[in-house]
Motif scaffolding. Structure first.
Motif, PDB file in Angstrom:
ATOM      1  N   ARG A  80      49.681  63.595   0.560  1.00 28.87           N
ATOM      2  CA  ARG A  80      48.459  64.398   0.472  1.00 28.87           C
ATOM      3  C   ARG A  80      48.017  64.579  -0.980  1.00 28.87           C
ATOM      4  N   LEU A  81      48.994  64.704  -1.879  1.00 28.59           N
ATOM      5  CA  LEU A  81      48.653  64.928  -3.292  1.00 28.59           C
ATOM      6  C   LEU A  81      47.936  63.718  -3.874  1.00 28.59           C
ATOM      7  N   ARG A  82      48.178  62.549  -3.277  1.00 26.31           N
ATOM      8  CA  ARG A  82      47.595  61.307  -3.818  1.00 26.31           C
ATOM      9  C   ARG A  82      46.097  61.200  -3.573  1.00 26.31           C
ATOM     10  N   THR A  83      45.600  61.931  -2.587  1.00 22.87           N
ATOM     11  CA  THR A  83      44.176  61.759  -2.249  1.00 22.87           C
ATOM     12  C   THR A  83      43.340  62.987  -2.621  1.00 22.87           C
ATOM     13  N   LEU A  84      43.980  63.978  -3.253  1.00 25.17           N
ATOM     14  CA  LEU A  84      43.280  65.247  -3.548  1.00 25.17           C
ATOM     15  C   LEU A  84      42.117  65.070  -4.508  1.00 25.17           C
ATOM     16  N   THR A  85      41.030  65.773  -4.244  1.00 28.02           N
ATOM     17  CA  THR A  85      39.901  65.755  -5.172  1.00 28.02           C
ATOM     18  C   THR A  85      39.787  67.134  -5.839  1.00 28.02           C
ATOM     19  N   LYS A  86      39.075  67.168  -6.954  1.00 22.80           N
ATOM     20  CA  LYS A  86      38.858  68.435  -7.677  1.00 22.80           C
ATOM     21  C   LYS A  86      38.163  69.446  -6.771  1.00 22.80           C
ATOM     22  N   GLU A  87      37.201  68.961  -5.972  1.00 25.58           N
ATOM     23  CA  GLU A  87      36.436  69.850  -5.084  1.00 25.58           C
ATOM     24  C   GLU A  87      37.372  70.495  -4.067  1.00 25.58           C
ATOM     25  N   GLU A  88      38.267  69.683  -3.499  1.00 23.06           N
ATOM     26  CA  GLU A  88      39.206  70.242  -2.513  1.00 23.06           C
ATOM     27  C   GLU A  88      40.094  71.301  -3.152  1.00 23.06           C
ATOM     28  N   ILE A  89      40.515  71.045  -4.383  1.00 23.58           N
ATOM     29  CA  ILE A  89      41.389  72.013  -5.074  1.00 23.58           C
ATOM     30  C   ILE A  89      40.619  73.320  -5.312  1.00 23.58           C
ATOM     31  N   HIS A  90      39.399  73.207  -5.795  1.00 22.00           N
ATOM     32  CA  HIS A  90      38.606  74.420  -6.072  1.00 22.00           C
ATOM     33  C   HIS A  90      38.364  75.215  -4.793  1.00 22.00           C
ATOM     34  N   GLU A  91      38.058  74.480  -3.735  1.00 28.31           N
ATOM     35  CA  GLU A  91      37.773  75.159  -2.462  1.00 28.31           C
ATOM     36  C   GLU A  91      39.020  75.890  -1.953  1.00 28.31           C
ATOM     37  N   ARG A  92      40.175  75.252  -2.091  1.00 23.37           N
ATOM     38  CA  ARG A  92      41.429  75.871  -1.611  1.00 23.37           C
ATOM     39  C   ARG A  92      41.775  77.109  -2.445  1.00 23.37           C
ATOM     40  N   ILE A  93      41.565  77.022  -3.748  1.00 23.99           N
ATOM     41  CA  ILE A  93      41.857  78.187  -4.600  1.00 23.99           C
ATOM     42  C   ILE A  93      40.917  79.344  -4.216  1.00 23.99           C
ATOM     43  N   HIS A  94      39.664  79.006  -3.929  1.00 21.39           N
ATOM     44  CA  HIS A  94      38.701  80.016  -3.510  1.00 21.39           C
ATOM     45  C   HIS A  94      39.152  80.678  -2.199  1.00 21.39           C
ATOM     46  N   GLN A  95      39.697  79.863  -1.287  1.00 23.36           N
ATOM     47  CA  GLN A  95      40.207  80.408  -0.015  1.00 23.36           C
ATOM     48  C   GLN A  95      41.304  81.439  -0.278  1.00 23.36           C
ATOM     49  N   PHE A  96      42.128  81.168  -1.267  1.00 21.92           N
ATOM     50  CA  PHE A  96      43.194  82.107  -1.630  1.00 21.92           C
ATOM     51  C   PHE A  96      42.615  83.416  -2.143  1.00 21.92           C
ATOM     52  N   VAL A  97      41.564  83.303  -2.935  1.00 24.23           N
ATOM     53  CA  VAL A  97      40.946  84.518  -3.475  1.00 24.23           C
ATOM     54  C   VAL A  97      40.411  85.354  -2.314  1.00 24.23           C
ATOM     55  N   GLN A  98      39.753  84.679  -1.366  1.00 24.04           N
ATOM     56  CA  GLN A  98      39.192  85.374  -0.199  1.00 24.04           C
ATOM     57  C   GLN A  98      40.287  86.035   0.634  1.00 24.04           C
TER      58      GLN A  98
END
Ligand code: AMP
Length: 306
Positions: free
Chosen positions: A279-297
């Motif tokens: 999974r780490l091999r296909t990660l995009t910056k957008e996916e990372i930002h979105e996931r971090i935002h989910q954590f904040v929420q």
């Protein structure tokens, strides 16, 4: 100034209730590198055998991972680890550990790594971890160490020596209890802090992570995931996200460590979605930002006390 990562690069074979892999690329150092290279450049220290694919080394280089500190022992075999997860996906049995090149690993810190500002010591023999610290001519701004119960069982004195040299320790809850001899995680953190590291991160799997520093505590959630496919490397990926955020921002305050823990948790939540590093091999910056935002929420709320 740079981030130096020390850790195993390996072949893993993993069995979960959902399936079984052939030999795939693994190792704590590999997971840390795949994760941290999303945020910053890295200088890697490790050892592999002649059987380790050159294509994997090339792809890491292309991601900004410097490999001068990775020894290639052409006539020897790469470290091999195999594990089987139980139905709860939290507990696992180690089926095979073939140390191979890791058996007599003597890390050598290249001259070009002497600018190390942040040092991430992935889970390895504590004497190997301390030998890297001792080869650095200038003490890094921050040294983070990951370890496990195995070293507490067989190399406790070495581990205590290494702990006396580091700033941040990462362990899971049962390891914190074993190391401190105290069931209370608050007291465990205080006792471990007296051994050296002034910041203690206690990982609680699907229940998140705690950060302790003096009398301050931060509790980070874990993302409730519908499916955990393979937890291998989640802890290493967490470590990679944590140290990379600190190295990128060059801020080692308690406040910034809180953010770093969220980054680490978000990255770990990706790692468990597929086998190994897939999974780490296909990660995009957008996916990372979105996931971090989910954590904040996940844990933000307003309260109006009357
Ligand atoms: P984790 O799931 O975070 O405990 O990390 C799993 C990774 O650690 C696997 O990819 C293994 O190759 C690696 N590993 C397992 N045992 C050891 C060991 N004794 N020394 C170094 N790396 C190990």
């Amino acid at each position: 100034m740079s981030l130096v990562v020390v850790g195993s690069m390996a072949f893993d074979q993993i069995e979960t209730p959902f399936g079984k892999t052939d030999k795939i690329i693994g190792g704590a150092g590999t997971f840390i590198a795949w994760c941290a290279s999303n945020f910053t450049g890295i200088k890697q220290i490790s050892v592999v055998g002649g059987d380790f694919p050159q294509s994997e080394l090339d792809i890491l280089t292309a991601r900004g991972v410097e490999l001068e500190g990775v020894q290639i022992k052409k006539d020897e075999k790469t470290f091999f680890w195999s594990g089987r997860y139980h139905m709860d996906m939290n507990t696992r049995d180690t089926l095979v550990t073939e140390l191979n090149v890791l058996g007599d690993f003597k890390p050598v810190v290249p001259e070009s790594y002497q600018d190390c500002e942040f040092l991430m010591l992935g889970n390895l023999a504590p004497s190997v971890q301390s030998s890297v610290i001792e080869q650095l001519k200038t003490k890094p701004k921050l040294i983070v160490i990951d370890t496990m119960n195995f070293w507490m069982d067989i190399a406790l004195d070495d581990l205590k020596h290494t702990l006396s040299l580091v700033d941040v320790l990462m362990v899971n809850d049962s390891e914190a209890r074993q190391l401190s001899g105290d069931y209370s995680l608050v007291r465990a953190a205080q006792k471990i802090s007296a051994m050296g590291p002034k910041f203690i991160i206690i990982k609680k799997g699907e229940h998140g992570a705690l950060l302790f520093h003096k009398d301050q505590v931060f509790s980070a959630p874990a993302l409730p995931l519908e499916e955990v496919f393979d937890p291998t490397g989640a802890g290493d990926t967490f470590a990679g996200g944590f140290i990379a955020h600190l190295a990128k921002t060059k801020d080692i305050s308690f406040e910034n460590m809180k953010t770093a823990i969220i980054v680490g948790s978000a990255m770990a939540s990706f790692a468990v979605e597929k086998f190994g590093t897939e999974r780490l091999r296909t990660l995009t910056k957008e996916e990372i930002h979105e996931r971090i935002h989910q954590f904040v929420q996940l844990s933000s709320f307003d309260i109006n006390l009357v």
